[in-house]
Design an enzyme around this catalytic site. Structure first.
Site, short mmCIF file in Angstrom:
data_model
loop_
_atom_site.label_atom_id
_atom_site.label_comp_id
_atom_site.label_asym_id
_atom_site.label_seq_id
_atom_site.Cartn_x
_atom_site.Cartn_y
_atom_site.Cartn_z
CB SER A 1 -21.42 12.04 -52.28
OG SER A 1 -20.53 10.64 -51.95
CE LYS A 2 -18.07 18.94 -50.60
NZ LYS A 2 -19.75 19.16 -50.58
#
Ligand code: GLU
Length: 470
Positions: free
Chosen positions: A242-243
């Site tokens: 994820s980010k």
């Protein structure tokens, strides 16, 4: 699924404004499998979320696939434009008694869900078995799937094996919302069927959907495609990428200086393998790729491996292409290269590209060439320039001025002969020479550094530092 049907795969991204690297890998697997089988790789844009599906976010997908070098076959299918067809199929299911109209909403819906839970099964609406009155029909209502109450649904998955779902756990999902909008699982089935998709390769977060979709295929009397659910990509801490992990979008990897062919090679290995092959061409990947060899375990993004693969493709890449890519990096840094600097970059790249793991590193390794004269020497560099070293470098400078072979090989021999004649190792003059030539920025071996600068620039830098007035 009959074996004689030509293979058709697809990628069905929802435009979100960026293309996740997991979507890129899914696209790659679908592409490779289709090409391996001599089939087709299609693109469907799942643009039913009207707010997010802007022209720009759709373009991100086209650009991402183009950058990755994964051309799709045929025309793009836009899911939203097919809503009428989706409604037609819902009405067909309704006519066949495989779906029912449902007026359940608000508190009544919550109650029904709670009751179903208490009874040990997923939601069944009371409208499932109730005949609507004519006056009901005029009121807004949804259309739900009439799911089987008992038995199992088995998803025959090429990667996961047979995955069994209890039908009692699968609710009577809404097919058409009360505002007339078709729902996701229904639209996917209709589109995949109409597009002739034979194999659905996607992330295993869609495995539950596969069970629901299988039931819809059965209700329509359609052949379900073969499914292959691949584990998601995880970060180095084992959590879903994820980010939080930094780069996740295809454009992030482009900006960080990864080459598309390196991404293809690396992503192919991320969750699939062919013996112990690590570096392989696109043609090899197509020849070898079988979805049945995809791994069941989660794949971890390993930056060291990715860098290794990227370095390999940088070494193979054409120098003028690398010059263009490096020019983009300097332009993005607000320091666009003029023609003279481009020419210097082109001359230097073959001398430094062996050491670059990314295009950003390659750009950094060119900075020494672009230093403006006179180069201001650091305290440390000045400290290296003792009288003895200065005198030695003047002698070297004279030899350099006299040589008529300014090739990297010629300069290598000259430097070695010089060190020998002076009876010293490179350590005695190399660091000071490097500081004078580069101002301390990254640079290759000294002979390559000299060759990259070219005679005029190298001699000018030496004179700047060594002239009695320096
Ligand atoms: N639109 C879905 C997604 O972006 C993909 C659906 C599918 O592949 O069936 O996750």
């Amino acid at each position: 699924m009959s074996d004689s049907k030509p293979v058709v795969t697809r990628i069905a991204p929802s435009p979100t404004g960026s293309m996740h690297i997991g979507t890129a890998r899914t696209a790659l697997f679908n592409y490779l499998y289709a090409k391996h089988c001599g089939g087709q790789f299609l693109l469907r844009i799942e643009d039913t979320d009207r707010e997010r599906s802007t022209e720009a976010s759709v373009q991100v997908i086209f650009d991402g696939l183009a950058w990755l070098g994964l051309p799709f076959d045929g025309e793009v299918v836009f899911q939203f434009a097919r809503a009428e067809r989706h409604r037609e199929v819902v009405l067909a299911l309704l006519d066949a008694g495989k779906a029912y109209r449902c007026w359940l909403s608000g508190d009544a819906l919550t109650d029904a869900r709670d009751k179903a839970k208490a009874a040990g099964h997923a939601l069944r609406s009371p409208w499932r078995d109730r005949e609507p009155r004519p006056e009901d029909l005029a009121k807004p209502h949804a259309i739900r799937f009439r799911g089987p109450l008992n038995g199992d649904t088995v998803v025959r998955d090429l990667v996961q094996g047979d995955v069994t779902f209890r039908n009692r756990d699968l609710d009577d999902l809404v097919l058409l919302r009360s505002d007339g909008v078709p729902t996701y699982n229904l639209a996917v089935v209709v589109d995949d069927h109409d597009m002739g998709v034979t194999h659905i390769i996607r992330g295993d977060d869609h495995l539950n959907n596969a069970a629901r979709q299988t039931l819809i295929y059965q209700a329509m009397g359609w052949d379900a495609p073969d499914f292959a659910h691949i584990p998601l990509i995880h970060g180095d801490d084992g959590a879903k990428l994820s980010k939080r992990h930094g780069a996740t979008a295809v454009t992030d990897f482009a900006t960080l200086g990864y080459l598309p062919e390196a991404m293809r090679n690396y992503l192919a290995r991320l969750g699939w393998s062919h013996g112990d092959a690590e570096l392989f061409s696109d043609a090899d990947a197509i020849a070898w790729f079988d979805i049945a060899n995809a791994n069941k375990g989660a794949a971890r993004l390993d930056w060291d491996k990715l860098n290794h693969v990227n370095a390999h493709y940088i070494r193979l890449a054409d120098d003028s292409r690398l010059t263009d890519l490096v020019a983009d990096v300097f332009a993005a840094r607000g320091e666009p290269l003029d023609d003279a600097r481009r020419a210097q970059a082109l001359r230097t790249i073959p001398l430094v590209k062996e050491r670059a793991k990314t295009i950003l590193e390659l750009a950094d390794q060119l900075v020494f060439v672009f230093q403006a004269r006179p180069i201001v020497l650091s305290e440390k560099a000045l400290g290296l320039l003792t009288d003895e070293t200065r005198a030695r470098l003047v002698r070297l400078s004279d030899q350099l001025a006299a040589t008529n072979d300014w090739s990297a090989e010629g300069l290598d021999s000259l430097l070695k002969a010089f060190a020998e004649a002076e009876s010293v190792g490179f350590g005695k003059f190399g660091p000071a020479l490097r500081a004078i030539l580069t101002g301390g920025s990254a640079s290759p071996d000294l002979h390559r550094t000299l060759a990259s600068l070219g005679r005029d620039e190298a001699m000018a830098r030496l004179n700047d530092a060594l002239s009695p007035f320096a």
